[in-house]
Design an enzyme around this catalytic site. Sequence first.
Site, PDB file in Angstrom:
ATOM      1  N   ASP A  88       4.303  -4.074  -9.269  1.00  0.00           N
ATOM      2  CA  ASP A  88       2.787  -4.783  -9.685  1.00  0.00           C
ATOM      3  C   ASP A  88       2.381  -4.613 -10.994  1.00  0.00           C
ATOM      4  O   ASP A  88       1.831  -5.276 -11.486  1.00  0.00           O
ATOM      5  CB  ASP A  88       2.096  -4.366  -8.312  1.00  0.00           C
ATOM      6  CG  ASP A  88       2.490  -4.197  -6.975  1.00  0.00           C
ATOM      7  OD1 ASP A  88       3.830  -3.881  -7.168  1.00  0.00           O
ATOM      8  OD2 ASP A  88       1.956  -4.848  -6.172  1.00  0.00           O
ATOM      9  N   ASP A 123      -4.931  -0.937 -11.212  1.00  0.00           N
ATOM     10  CA  ASP A 123      -5.473  -2.340 -10.776  1.00  0.00           C
ATOM     11  C   ASP A 123      -6.491  -2.993 -11.427  1.00  0.00           C
ATOM     12  O   ASP A 123      -7.391  -4.052 -11.156  1.00  0.00           O
ATOM     13  CB  ASP A 123      -5.789  -2.338  -9.190  1.00  0.00           C
ATOM     14  CG  ASP A 123      -4.472  -2.066  -8.430  1.00  0.00           C
ATOM     15  OD1 ASP A 123      -3.318  -3.002  -8.794  1.00  0.00           O
ATOM     16  OD2 ASP A 123      -4.539  -1.503  -7.355  1.00  0.00           O
TER      17      ASP A 123
END
Length: 408
Positions: free
Chosen positions: A174, A116
């Site tokens: 993602d 992330d």
Amino acid sequence: MKKTLALFLAITAFSINTFAQLKQEDPSLEWFKKTSEVINFQLNKAAQTYKPGKNPRSINPNGTVRIAGLTDWTTGFFPGSLWYGYELTGDKALAEQAKKFTIALDSIRNIKNTHDVGFMLFCSYGNAYRITGDKTYLPVLADGAANLYARFSPTVGTIRSWDFAWLHYPVIIDNMMNLEYLYWSANQFNKPEYAKAASTHALTTIKNHFRKDYSSYHLVDYDPKTGKVLKKGTHQGVTDDSAWARGQAWGLYGYTMCYENTKNPKFLDQAERIASFIMNHPKMPKDKVPVWDFDVHNALDTAELAPRDASAAAVIASALLDLSTQVKDGKKYADYAEDILKSLSSDAYLAKPGENSYFLLKHSVGAFLYNSEIDTPLDYADYYYLEALKRYAAIKKIDLSKNRTSIN
């Protein structure tokens, strides 16, 4: 109350003046001009309300604001939204605030335990450098990219998403979004191995994440020693085999971006097939803002069980607008995205000035299965909504440059 009203009137006047100069005689862009007023007001108020390093993420059920700290995967979206807000409105105050909220994330350059960092740094520092050209942003971006690349396994052929102890080598859809950080860094820092890792990840994901209808699993767990797939499932969708809406959006966006960076026809083919799955899905509502999972059995009937996900819609819109510029017959993608943006810019989804704790969009879903962030604003919904509006303005040739001022 008087101060708030005065600020709203001032910002509204600024925005009206900005967009009146752009398309003064074009009534079809009235929604775009109205949206700009809300954007300018809400972002200015949010920047004045929240503190750098403690960014607004969503609204809790009790009405308080959930704050994203420095290790929160969403923390880069609010600074990025301020940068996009500046680009859309020309309001220098937003650029000044964007810089403050961006540099507060400096320590993220040291985070090594998640993919992330792409969301956290490229959406904040990446936009900061792109817009200003200020090289002081580059060392943080270089460190973050190195840490992201270090998570790549040649054996598995992917970048590890999480370090959770109960999974062997988890990769989530993602992760496709954070490949853009590696492609950009490969060019910026002369690291061709970064781009190679990104493309390898994308090809492995095509092989293992997608079903025959081009819907995607949320998660694939690999054996780190052999690269063998151990399990396919979800931590987000209604079932392991369902089509979690934002996951489909991540895939569409990711492969469109991968094609733009590589011109590999496999990536374009994948993007268009995912787009077809989304655009032609029988459970897509008329306003083209999907429910949180396409496979909720009563998706079009019961809002309580199937709340809409504006964040998925915003990502889809941004991706389709990008895709429309990569193909010869892009109008169908641009038109679909325009419909989404008009829906999101309607009273049904766009907040009124001063409401929604200064978030832009209402009605997103974070993690339904965990009863987390259901029917609430989300910082990443706002970010991709703003990005989509900027891309829309570029396609429509709306001149946003007349009000630019130097911010270096």
